[in-house]
Design a protein around this motif. Structure first.
Motif, mmCIF file in Angstrom:
data_model
loop_
_atom_site.group_PDB
_atom_site.id
_atom_site.type_symbol
_atom_site.label_atom_id
_atom_site.label_comp_id
_atom_site.label_asym_id
_atom_site.label_seq_id
_atom_site.Cartn_x
_atom_site.Cartn_y
_atom_site.Cartn_z
ATOM 1 N N ILE A 70 -22.624 66.080 62.583
ATOM 2 C CA ILE A 70 -22.022 65.067 61.717
ATOM 3 C C ILE A 70 -20.930 64.349 62.506
ATOM 4 O O ILE A 70 -20.173 64.968 63.249
ATOM 5 C CB ILE A 70 -21.431 65.720 60.447
ATOM 6 N N MET A 71 -20.873 63.036 62.352
ATOM 7 C CA MET A 71 -19.864 62.232 63.022
ATOM 8 C C MET A 71 -18.992 61.543 61.976
ATOM 9 O O MET A 71 -19.501 61.033 60.980
ATOM 10 C CB MET A 71 -20.537 61.160 63.894
ATOM 11 N N GLN A 72 -17.688 61.564 62.209
ATOM 12 C CA GLN A 72 -16.790 60.830 61.321
ATOM 13 C C GLN A 72 -16.867 59.357 61.676
ATOM 14 O O GLN A 72 -16.821 58.985 62.846
ATOM 15 C CB GLN A 72 -15.360 61.342 61.462
ATOM 16 N N HIS A 73 -17.020 58.528 60.641
ATOM 17 C CA HIS A 73 -17.145 57.079 60.809
ATOM 18 C C HIS A 73 -16.257 56.419 59.770
ATOM 19 O O HIS A 73 -16.016 56.990 58.701
ATOM 20 C CB HIS A 73 -18.614 56.674 60.618
ATOM 21 N N GLU A 74 -15.783 55.219 60.051
ATOM 22 C CA GLU A 74 -14.874 54.536 59.127
ATOM 23 C C GLU A 74 -15.480 54.327 57.740
ATOM 24 O O GLU A 74 -14.754 54.231 56.757
ATOM 25 C CB GLU A 74 -14.418 53.196 59.703
ATOM 26 N N ASP A 75 -16.806 54.269 57.648
ATOM 27 C CA ASP A 75 -17.461 54.073 56.356
ATOM 28 C C ASP A 75 -17.963 55.384 55.752
ATOM 29 O O ASP A 75 -18.705 55.364 54.774
ATOM 30 C CB ASP A 75 -18.614 53.069 56.504
ATOM 31 N N GLY A 76 -17.587 56.526 56.329
ATOM 32 C CA GLY A 76 -17.982 57.838 55.810
ATOM 33 C C GLY A 76 -18.641 58.685 56.885
ATOM 34 O O GLY A 76 -19.113 58.169 57.896
ATOM 35 N N ASP A 77 -18.672 60.002 56.665
ATOM 36 C CA ASP A 77 -19.296 60.925 57.616
ATOM 37 C C ASP A 77 -20.801 60.691 57.645
ATOM 38 O O ASP A 77 -21.449 60.603 56.598
ATOM 39 C CB ASP A 77 -19.004 62.371 57.229
ATOM 40 N N ILE A 78 -21.374 60.605 58.863
ATOM 41 C CA ILE A 78 -22.795 60.303 59.009
ATOM 42 C C ILE A 78 -23.487 61.317 59.906
ATOM 43 O O ILE A 78 -22.844 62.014 60.697
ATOM 44 C CB ILE A 78 -23.013 58.878 59.558
ATOM 45 N N ILE A 79 -24.804 61.366 59.760
ATOM 46 C CA ILE A 79 -25.640 62.263 60.548
ATOM 47 C C ILE A 79 -26.988 61.575 60.749
ATOM 48 O O ILE A 79 -27.378 60.715 59.955
ATOM 49 C CB ILE A 79 -25.807 63.627 59.832
ATOM 50 N N ALA A 80 -27.699 61.948 61.813
ATOM 51 C CA ALA A 80 -29.034 61.416 62.071
ATOM 52 C C ALA A 80 -30.072 62.480 61.738
ATOM 53 O O ALA A 80 -29.900 63.655 62.064
ATOM 54 C CB ALA A 80 -29.172 60.978 63.523
ATOM 55 N N LEU A 81 -31.141 62.049 61.085
ATOM 56 C CA LEU A 81 -32.221 62.949 60.681
ATOM 57 C C LEU A 81 -33.557 62.414 61.167
ATOM 58 O O LEU A 81 -33.717 61.212 61.369
ATOM 59 C CB LEU A 81 -32.298 63.057 59.158
ATOM 60 N N LEU A 82 -34.522 63.321 61.295
ATOM 61 C CA LEU A 82 -35.912 62.956 61.531
ATOM 62 C C LEU A 82 -36.721 63.610 60.415
ATOM 63 O O LEU A 82 -36.651 64.826 60.217
ATOM 64 C CB LEU A 82 -36.382 63.419 62.911
ATOM 65 N N ILE A 83 -37.453 62.804 59.681
ATOM 66 C CA ILE A 83 -38.158 63.233 58.478
ATOM 67 C C ILE A 83 -39.662 63.139 58.715
ATOM 68 O O ILE A 83 -40.157 62.112 59.186
ATOM 69 C CB ILE A 83 -37.768 62.323 57.290
ATOM 70 N N ASP A 84 -40.392 64.196 58.359
ATOM 71 C CA ASP A 84 -41.846 64.176 58.440
ATOM 72 C C ASP A 84 -42.408 63.459 57.215
ATOM 73 O O ASP A 84 -42.003 63.748 56.080
ATOM 74 C CB ASP A 84 -42.413 65.597 58.493
#
Length: 190
Positions: free
Chosen positions: A149-163
């Motif tokens: 998870i990365m803190q970002h000015e617009d909220g905490d974000i994460i990258a996902l890969l979805i099947d």
């Protein structure tokens, strides 16, 4: 219709959520990934009014994870002809449900998976708020977190890969009480 879609995105992301990084001096929310390669998904009510939507972008083209947030994917952003990026999921504020899932969210999520499956998209990458992995797993989606998870000015974000699988479509339909396909095949113009 596409202009209305961009105006709704502006209302949701700029005015309501106050995402500073996408703010523009006009009442339209567009970014560098709104190109001829983008696929727009729109949920319409019985009067043809947009009530929800989302966007798919091929990962072989410029996209959010690959070009803005590559640091979110430890092994690098996944790129392939059958991997698309999912962004700008929204439900119009009047149709959101307090304390429970919105029926329109089910329509958009099922539609997203149905369209992806029809187009031969095997996986969907997404940069999303950090609460999404738990919600998507609860729907029965198979997801992989690509990094921390990365803190970002617009909220905490994460990258996902979805099947993208028929099972994910089925479990999402069950979760939202949807008993048939969402996406209809429209006849080709004569």
């Amino acid at each position: 219709m596409l202009e209305r879609y961009f105006r709704i995105r502006y209302d949701i992301y700029v005015k309501r959520r106050q995402w500073r990084s996408v703010a523009r001096p006009i009442n339209i929310e567009m970014d560098a990934f709104d190109t001829e390669h983008a696929i727009y998904l729109m949920a319409l009510d019985s009067a043809g009014k947009i009530v929800g939507g989302s966007r798919l972008v091929p990962t072989l083209q410029p996209h959010l994870l690959g070009d803005v947030f590559p640091q979110l994917a430890v092994a690098g952003p996944p790129r392939a002809s059958d991997i698309y990026e999912w962004t700008r999921f929204f439900i119009t504020p009047a149709l959101r449900s307090r304390g429970g899932p919105s029926p329109v969210a089910g329509v958009v999520l099922c539609g997203l998976l149905e369209v992806a499956l029809k187009l031969g998209i095997r996986q969907i990458s997404v940069v999303c708020e950090s609460f999404w992995p738990k919600r998507l797993r609860a729907l029965g989606w198979s997801i992989a977190e690509l990094g921390d998870i990365m803190q970002h000015e617009d909220g905490d974000i994460i990258a996902l890969l979805i099947d993208v699988t028929p099972d994910a479509i089925g479990s999402t339909r069950r979760a939202y009480g949807i008993d048939r396909p969402i996406v209809i095949d429209l006849p080709s113009p004569a």
